[in-house]
Design a protein around this motif. Structure first.
Motif, short mmCIF file in Angstrom:
data_model
loop_
_atom_site.label_atom_id
_atom_site.label_comp_id
_atom_site.label_asym_id
_atom_site.label_seq_id
_atom_site.Cartn_x
_atom_site.Cartn_y
_atom_site.Cartn_z
N GLU A 176 -9.29 0.83 -3.27
CA GLU A 176 -9.77 -0.17 -2.32
C GLU A 176 -10.78 -1.13 -2.95
O GLU A 176 -10.71 -2.35 -2.76
CB GLU A 176 -10.37 0.52 -1.09
CG GLU A 176 -10.71 -0.40 0.02
CD GLU A 176 -9.75 -0.32 1.19
OE1 GLU A 176 -9.96 -1.10 2.13
OE2 GLU A 176 -8.83 0.49 1.18
N ARG A 182 0.86 -1.18 0.00
CA ARG A 182 0.00 0.00 0.00
C ARG A 182 0.90 1.23 0.00
O ARG A 182 1.80 1.35 0.81
CB ARG A 182 -0.93 0.03 1.20
CG ARG A 182 -1.92 1.19 1.07
CD ARG A 182 -2.94 1.30 2.16
NE ARG A 182 -3.88 0.25 2.31
CZ ARG A 182 -5.13 0.28 1.85
NH1 ARG A 182 -5.55 1.29 1.11
NH2 ARG A 182 -5.97 -0.69 2.11
N LYS A 223 -2.59 5.82 -0.62
CA LYS A 223 -3.36 4.70 -0.08
C LYS A 223 -3.78 3.69 -1.15
O LYS A 223 -4.57 2.81 -0.89
CB LYS A 223 -4.60 5.17 0.70
CG LYS A 223 -4.25 6.02 1.91
CD LYS A 223 -3.41 5.25 2.90
CE LYS A 223 -3.13 6.08 4.12
NZ LYS A 223 -2.11 5.47 4.97
N GLN A 224 -3.25 3.87 -2.37
CA GLN A 224 -3.50 2.90 -3.43
C GLN A 224 -2.75 1.60 -3.11
O GLN A 224 -1.71 1.61 -2.47
CB GLN A 224 -3.01 3.42 -4.78
CG GLN A 224 -3.73 4.67 -5.26
CD GLN A 224 -5.07 4.35 -5.85
OE1 GLN A 224 -6.05 4.26 -5.13
NE2 GLN A 224 -5.12 4.20 -7.15
N VAL A 225 -3.29 0.49 -3.56
CA VAL A 225 -2.62 -0.80 -3.46
C VAL A 225 -1.87 -0.98 -4.78
O VAL A 225 -2.47 -0.85 -5.85
CB VAL A 225 -3.63 -1.94 -3.22
CG1 VAL A 225 -2.94 -3.28 -3.21
CG2 VAL A 225 -4.37 -1.71 -1.91
N GLU A 265 -1.94 -0.02 -10.09
CA GLU A 265 -2.39 0.71 -8.91
C GLU A 265 -3.89 0.51 -8.77
O GLU A 265 -4.65 0.79 -9.69
CB GLU A 265 -2.08 2.20 -9.05
CG GLU A 265 -0.60 2.50 -9.06
CD GLU A 265 -0.30 3.99 -9.05
OE1 GLU A 265 -1.20 4.78 -8.67
OE2 GLU A 265 0.82 4.34 -9.41
N ALA A 317 -1.71 -5.94 2.32
CA ALA A 317 -1.69 -4.53 1.89
C ALA A 317 -3.00 -3.84 2.26
O ALA A 317 -2.99 -2.67 2.68
CB ALA A 317 -1.45 -4.45 0.39
N LEU A 318 -4.11 -4.54 2.14
CA LEU A 318 -5.40 -3.94 2.49
C LEU A 318 -5.55 -3.71 3.99
O LEU A 318 -6.33 -2.85 4.41
CB LEU A 318 -6.54 -4.81 1.97
CG LEU A 318 -6.78 -4.76 0.46
CD1 LEU A 318 -7.72 -5.87 0.02
CD2 LEU A 318 -7.32 -3.39 0.06
#
Length: 194
Positions: free
Chosen positions: A131, A6, A11-13, A128, A191-192
């Motif tokens: 959520e 992340r 805050k993008q994965v 990218e 990552a989330l």
């Protein structure tokens, strides 16, 4: 491939795939979409006007294909009539949702720069995900792993069998892909959580 992480600020994965990895993932997702769309059981036409309006005309029998049977198990073991009705009302929507999730992987990879036909060595694809997209990928990874495990006959506790296969055995290579998708799913979950 380092897996998903992340980004601190956006805050993008994010993940970076080699061209080969991205193409393999696109191929797996495409095969799943094809299976879901082409192997749909014939719908049962309803005579009830309300049911017809709400499109409750899904299949009533369990799929013959073992992968589809695993993805769409019977809801009520021992009660064929209840299972049949549940399947009729839900399987069409579930198939569509699983297909859309796999298509999201394909679309996101192509939007990130994966060409229709992979011809370039050394190509790197940066993906990218917001959520919602990350959750969609995670659900599709579950479906891909179930499909691979079913086709390979993977069972709990059979790790020794897979480890003893020679590297050039196609089953070992397919098992490596199964493990790789599991790794991607695990890093995505982590990552989330961050």
């Amino acid at each position: 491939m380092s897996g998903f992480t992340r980004h601190r600020r956006s805050k993008q994965v994010i993940a970076t795939f080699t061209g080969f990895e991205a193409d393999l993932l696109r191929s797996l997702a495409s095969q799943l979409v094809e299976l879901l769309r082409n192997e749909a059981a014939a719908p049962v036409e309803s005579t009830d006007p309300l049911e017809a309006m709400l499109d409750f005309d899904g299949p009533t029998q369990a799929p013959d294909d073992p992968v589809l049977a695993r993805l769409f198990p019977s809801a009520y073991h021992g009660d064929e009539e209840a299972s049949s009705e549940f399947r009729r009302f839900t399987e069409g929507g579930l198939r569509d949702g699983k297909s859309r999730a796999a298509c999201t992987i394909i679309d996101d990879l192509e939007e990130a720069g994966l060409p229709p036909l992979l011809e370039e060595d050394g190509l790197m694809i940066d993906v990218e995900l917001d959520e919602d997209a990350a959750h969609t990928w995670m659900r599709s990874f579950t479906d891909l792993r179930l499909a691979l495990a079913t086709r390979l006959g993977i069972e709990d506790g059979d790790e020794d069998y897979w480890m003893q296969l020679p590297d050039d055995d196609p089953r070992a290579q397919a098992h490596d892909i199964y493990e790789w998708v599991g790794y991607l799913q695990e890093t995505l979950v982590l990552a989330l959580q961050r």
